[in-house]
Design an enzyme around this catalytic site. Structure first.
Site, PDB file in Angstrom:
ATOM      1  N   GLU A 122     -52.525 -38.202 -12.744  1.00 20.69           N
ATOM      2  CA  GLU A 122     -52.092 -39.350 -11.960  1.00 20.69           C
ATOM      3  C   GLU A 122     -53.324 -40.185 -11.630  1.00 20.69           C
ATOM      4  OE1 GLU A 122     -49.780 -40.423  -7.745  1.00 20.69           O
ATOM      5  OE2 GLU A 122     -50.256 -38.341  -8.258  1.00 20.69           O
ATOM      6  N   ARG A 132     -57.178 -24.203 -19.657  1.00 17.94           N
ATOM      7  CA  ARG A 132     -57.514 -23.949 -21.057  1.00 17.94           C
ATOM      8  C   ARG A 132     -57.161 -25.150 -21.929  1.00 17.94           C
ATOM      9  NH1 ARG A 132     -54.805 -19.528 -18.754  1.00 17.94           N
ATOM     10  NH2 ARG A 132     -56.202 -17.752 -18.379  1.00 17.94           N
ATOM     11  N   HIS A 188     -64.054 -25.546  -8.176  1.00 15.91           N
ATOM     12  CA  HIS A 188     -63.583 -26.085  -9.447  1.00 15.91           C
ATOM     13  C   HIS A 188     -62.180 -25.598  -9.753  1.00 15.91           C
ATOM     14  CE1 HIS A 188     -66.183 -22.501 -10.499  1.00 15.91           C
ATOM     15  NE2 HIS A 188     -65.046 -22.121 -11.048  1.00 15.91           N
TER      16      HIS A 188
END
Length: 335
Positions: free
Chosen positions: A187, A74, A70
């Protein structure tokens, strides 16, 4: 090492360095030959033994089973971000937890179970509503079968589009750029259906060759391809693990003549799975000694739980956490 006239190192002596598998094998193979000086041979033997001791741990990444787990960053409003990611990007909320004793909450979102997919970990720190993204973080990328439709949906929900859908310059691939509510750039890339739409994380580096070497040696990544863009004055490198060369990759970008960037305090780190956090930590230590970087947490279990991790900074200051697969068991079920 440069040999002095009084202590010559012969070609035969130097060639001995290429015929050993361990320090013991090396020492056993070192026999005096005509023209060898005892002092020079001892000095070279010490250098070779040190090199051999380092070479053995550096083989570990080639044997380890690794993948991106992962990416952590924040956000200023966790529920707002969850709503945006699920409604605009089509992600699913995998799990959410609150840790009041440490004054933070986090949520994991993605396109599949954490056991097989790289996902996003969003962290909300109590009372902090905004962060500085800095100049070094680039973007996240998501693939979709219809960029135009996704952009229209994002606009309808109040999202910010910074590049309208259209082909890349000089090519046919349709892309667009949008910002999430915290200003992170995404993107959007139009391709055929893929089981892992989370495509890449892009970070900017000041020395591309050094960065490539670091991620190859310290993390066992493979360089899938490099792209030179002289008209736009940048070069990029796509890196990752075997079988993930189209999605779940790290994109490193070097902008001509830019050697430093600000990191801000928004983007946190990549998390990578490993079979042995201690062996992985030893490799990282050796590579940092060669290329630069910093160990920020020595290998070991987290307090109160059995998950073993180590963390470190690469030569550009980007943080990575390695977690032991054996102890990493997300608490949720994928439906």
């Amino acid at each position: 090492m440069t040999a002095s006239p009084h202590w010559p190192i012969t070609t035969t002596l130097a060639r001995d360095l290429h015929h050993f598998r361990s320090p013991r094998d090396l020492r056993a193979s070192f026999t005096m030959k005509p023209g060898d000086s005892p002092r020079a041979r001892c000095e070279l033997l010490e250098m070779a033994e040190s090199s051999t001791a380092n070479a053995e741990p550096l083989e570990w990444p080639k044997k380890d089973k690794r993948r991106l787990l992962h990416v952590v960053y924040r956000v200023g409003d966790l529920d707002r971000s969850i709503k945006f990611y699920t409604e605009c990007f089509g992600m699913k909320l995998l799990r959410k937890r609150d840790v009041p004793e440490e004054k933070y909450s986090n949520a994991f979102l993605g396109y599949g179970p954490e056991e097989s997919h790289c996902v996003m970990e969003l962290t909300y720190n109590y009372g902090v509503s905004s962060y500085d993204i800095g100049t070094g973080f680039g973007n996240f990328a998501i693939t979709t079968q219809d960029v135009y439709k996704m952009v229209e949906d994002i606009k309808a929900k109040g999202g910010t589009v910074t590049r309208e859908p259209g082909p890349v310059r000089g090519g046919t691939t349709v892309i667009a750029f949008v910002n999430d509510p915290d200003g992170y750039v995404f993107e959007l890339i139009q391709i055929s259906a893929t089981p892992k739409p989370l495509c890449h994380v892009m970070l900017k580096v000041g020395d591309l060759e050094r960065a490539i070497k670091f991620y190859e040696k310290a993390l066992g990544m493979k360089l899938f391809r490099k792209g030179e863009k002289p008209d736009d004055k940048y070069t990029l490198a796509i890196m990752g693990y075997p079988g993930e060369n189209e999605t779940n990759v790290l994109e490193l970008t070097y902008n001509y003549d830019v050697t430093e960037y600000t990191k801000g305090n928004a983007y946190a780190q990549l998390a990578i799975g490993t079979d042995d956090v201690y062996k992985s930590g030893e490799v990282v230590k050796l590579v940092i000694e060669e290329l630069g970087g910093e160990i920020t947490r020595q290998p070991g279990p987290l307090p109160g739980i059995n998950t073993k991790i180590t963390s470190f900074l690469d030569p550009d200051g980007w943080k990575t956490v390695s977690l032991c697969f054996m102890n990493f068991k997300p608490l949720y079920s994928w439906e």
